[in-house]
Design an enzyme around this catalytic site. Structure first.
Site, PDB file in Angstrom:
ATOM      1  N   ARG A  80       2.692  -1.731   1.823  1.00  0.00           N
ATOM      2  CA  ARG A  80       1.742  -0.645   1.648  1.00  0.00           C
ATOM      3  C   ARG A  80       2.513   0.654   1.444  1.00  0.00           C
ATOM      4  O   ARG A  80       3.531   0.900   2.097  1.00  0.00           O
ATOM      5  CB  ARG A  80       0.829  -0.494   2.873  1.00  0.00           C
ATOM      6  CG  ARG A  80      -0.272  -1.518   2.971  1.00  0.00           C
ATOM      7  CD  ARG A  80      -1.337  -1.358   1.874  1.00  0.00           C
ATOM      8  NE  ARG A  80      -2.411  -2.332   1.991  1.00  0.00           N
ATOM      9  CZ  ARG A  80      -2.430  -3.525   1.364  1.00  0.00           C
ATOM     10  NH1 ARG A  80      -1.426  -3.896   0.591  1.00  0.00           N
ATOM     11  NH2 ARG A  80      -3.477  -4.324   1.510  1.00  0.00           N
ATOM     12  N   THR A  91       6.640  -4.060  -1.103  1.00  0.00           N
ATOM     13  CA  THR A  91       5.483  -4.815  -1.604  1.00  0.00           C
ATOM     14  C   THR A  91       4.359  -4.812  -0.564  1.00  0.00           C
ATOM     15  O   THR A  91       3.424  -5.594  -0.680  1.00  0.00           O
ATOM     16  CB  THR A  91       5.859  -6.291  -1.889  1.00  0.00           C
ATOM     17  OG1 THR A  91       6.467  -6.839  -0.724  1.00  0.00           O
ATOM     18  CG2 THR A  91       6.779  -6.419  -3.078  1.00  0.00           C
ATOM     19  N   GLU A 116      -3.026   4.974  -3.967  1.00  0.00           N
ATOM     20  CA  GLU A 116      -3.167   4.269  -5.253  1.00  0.00           C
ATOM     21  C   GLU A 116      -4.568   4.486  -5.817  1.00  0.00           C
ATOM     22  O   GLU A 116      -5.523   4.481  -5.047  1.00  0.00           O
ATOM     23  CB  GLU A 116      -2.983   2.758  -5.030  1.00  0.00           C
ATOM     24  CG  GLU A 116      -1.589   2.388  -4.643  1.00  0.00           C
ATOM     25  CD  GLU A 116      -1.454   0.889  -4.355  1.00  0.00           C
ATOM     26  OE1 GLU A 116      -2.360   0.118  -4.735  1.00  0.00           O
ATOM     27  OE2 GLU A 116      -0.456   0.513  -3.752  1.00  0.00           O
ATOM     28  N   HIS A 146       0.953  -2.394  -8.241  1.00  0.00           N
ATOM     29  CA  HIS A 146       0.368  -3.286  -7.225  1.00  0.00           C
ATOM     30  C   HIS A 146       0.049  -4.666  -7.824  1.00  0.00           C
ATOM     31  O   HIS A 146      -1.108  -5.080  -7.867  1.00  0.00           O
ATOM     32  CB  HIS A 146      -0.878  -2.657  -6.593  1.00  0.00           C
ATOM     33  CG  HIS A 146      -1.185  -3.204  -5.218  1.00  0.00           C
ATOM     34  ND1 HIS A 146      -1.780  -2.461  -4.223  1.00  0.00           N
ATOM     35  CD2 HIS A 146      -0.976  -4.429  -4.674  1.00  0.00           C
ATOM     36  CE1 HIS A 146      -1.927  -3.221  -3.137  1.00  0.00           C
ATOM     37  NE2 HIS A 146      -1.446  -4.422  -3.398  1.00  0.00           N
TER      38      HIS A 146
HETATM   39  C1  DGY Z   1      -3.395  -7.630  -0.101  1.00  0.00           C
HETATM   40  O1  DGY Z   1      -4.058  -8.677  -0.174  1.00  0.00           O
HETATM   41  O2  DGY Z   1      -3.407  -6.936   0.921  1.00  0.00           O
HETATM   42  C2  DGY Z   1      -2.549  -7.266  -1.261  1.00  0.00           C
HETATM   43  O3  DGY Z   1      -2.070  -5.979  -1.182  1.00  0.00           O
HETATM   44  C3  DGY Z   1      -3.281  -7.485  -2.585  1.00  0.00           C
HETATM   45  O4  DGY Z   1      -2.296  -7.626  -3.572  1.00  0.00           O
END
Ligand code: DGY
Length: 321
Positions: free
Chosen positions: A239, A237, A268, A286
């Protein structure tokens, strides 16, 4: 003093946009179109500040091309790998981010990905929707149970710690690797690994929660995936660029890891299409921070930083290179 002009590159929830318009002159992207870096630089003319987000790439060339009027970039995101902070600092432009705002929402998605990947939710749901579900079967669609297993967290910041708290509800034993070991008040019994390699060795579930930095890019590679135990589940979750896509796709084909839940991808939204053929990959576009309350909180936190800056105060979330 004239009201500062802010370029807001994407459309944020109404409450946040209304608050912004109470204080600032706004330059908006009403259609919420993905804008190119060149378009962003052009739109920044006459602006005092930018409120961009993860879809805006502000590399050194873009920062150099910004008009001199821009004094602060307040990204509405916790990650700021899309901004060349060193280049901004060199031009005297402040950069802020939005920690805290999306911690719980993102950790919830990590748990969703863990369970969805472990139980083959994506393939099973597709089968049902396509009318292919013929019968309950004692040996059909068997997944992996995570309760009582080891949860290995790569990057034990706010989101990693929240994933740990949620995983404890499944009776999971928490392991983590971080640049530094946490104080016991934050670690809450989690076991520290000085190197990512030993962490991978105990990762029944590997949750990637570190920032994308020169040190972490490509960290999840073929050699480290080979260290995973049998039946491991990988969750990302954070990068996409922390993972070597070719290595993960080859690993998923070979069963190490046995399954992966991914919310973030390299390049992405043009992600590696090799993931689409894998029944053991559970894929989301995402969505980590995608709730109304969290998206509102992110934009409001960026506005808090702008408000402090334009009052001559130090913004709470200043980041440095
Ligand atoms: C962020 O804020 O860096 C997240 O990836 C957005 O969902």
């Amino acid at each position: 003093m004239a009201r500062p002009t802010i370029l807001i590159t994407r459309k944020w929830p109404e409450q946040a946009q209304a608050r912004a318009s109470d204080t600032y002159e706004l330059r908006l992207n009403e259609d919420d179109r993905l804008i190119t870096t060149a378009e962003l630089v052009e739109a920044a003319r006459g602006c005092d500040a930018l409120l961009p987000t993860v879809t805006d790439r502000l590399d050194a060339a873009a920062i150099d091309a910004l008009p001199a009027s821009v004094k602060i970039i307040a990204t509405a995101s916790v990650g700021y790998d899309h901004i060349d902070v060193a280049a901004a600092q060199a031009r005297g432009i402040a950069v802020t981010n939005t920690p805290d705002a999306l911690t719980e929402a993102t950790a919830e998605i990590a748990i969703l990905l863990m369970l969805g990947a472990a139980r083959g939710a994506s393939s099973a749901e597709r089968m049902l929707r396509e009318g292919e579900w013929k019968s309950w079967s004692p040996t059909g669609m068997l997944g992996i149970e995570v309760s009582g297993k080891r949860m290995a967290i790569l990057g034990m910041g706010r989101i990693g710690q929240s994933v740990a708290r949620k995983a404890r509800a499944f009776g999971m034993e928490i392991h983590y690797h971080n640049r530094h070991a946490l104080d016991e008040s934050e670690a809450e019994g989690a076991i520290y690994h000085e190197t990512p390699d030993t962490l991978f060795g105990v990762a029944d579930v590997l949750s990637i929660n570190c920032a994308s930095t020169p040190e972490t890019r490509g960290l999840v590679n073929a050699a480290r995936l080979a260290l995973l135990p049998d039946d491991a589940v990988l969750v990302n979750t954070a990068r996409g660029d922390i993972v070597d896509d070719d290595a993960l796709i080859a690993g998923l084909k070979a069963g190490r890891p046995a399954a992966a839940g991914l919310d973030v991808f390299n390049n992405e939204p043009a992600f590696h299409k090799g993931y689409l053929d894998l029944p053991n990959a559970f894929l989301l576009p995402h969505l980590g921070s995608a709730t109304l309350s969290t998206r509102t909180a992110m934009a409001e936190r960026a506005l808090d930083n702008l408000d402090a800056f334009f009052k001559g105060e130090r913004p709470g979330d200043l980041v440095t290179a």
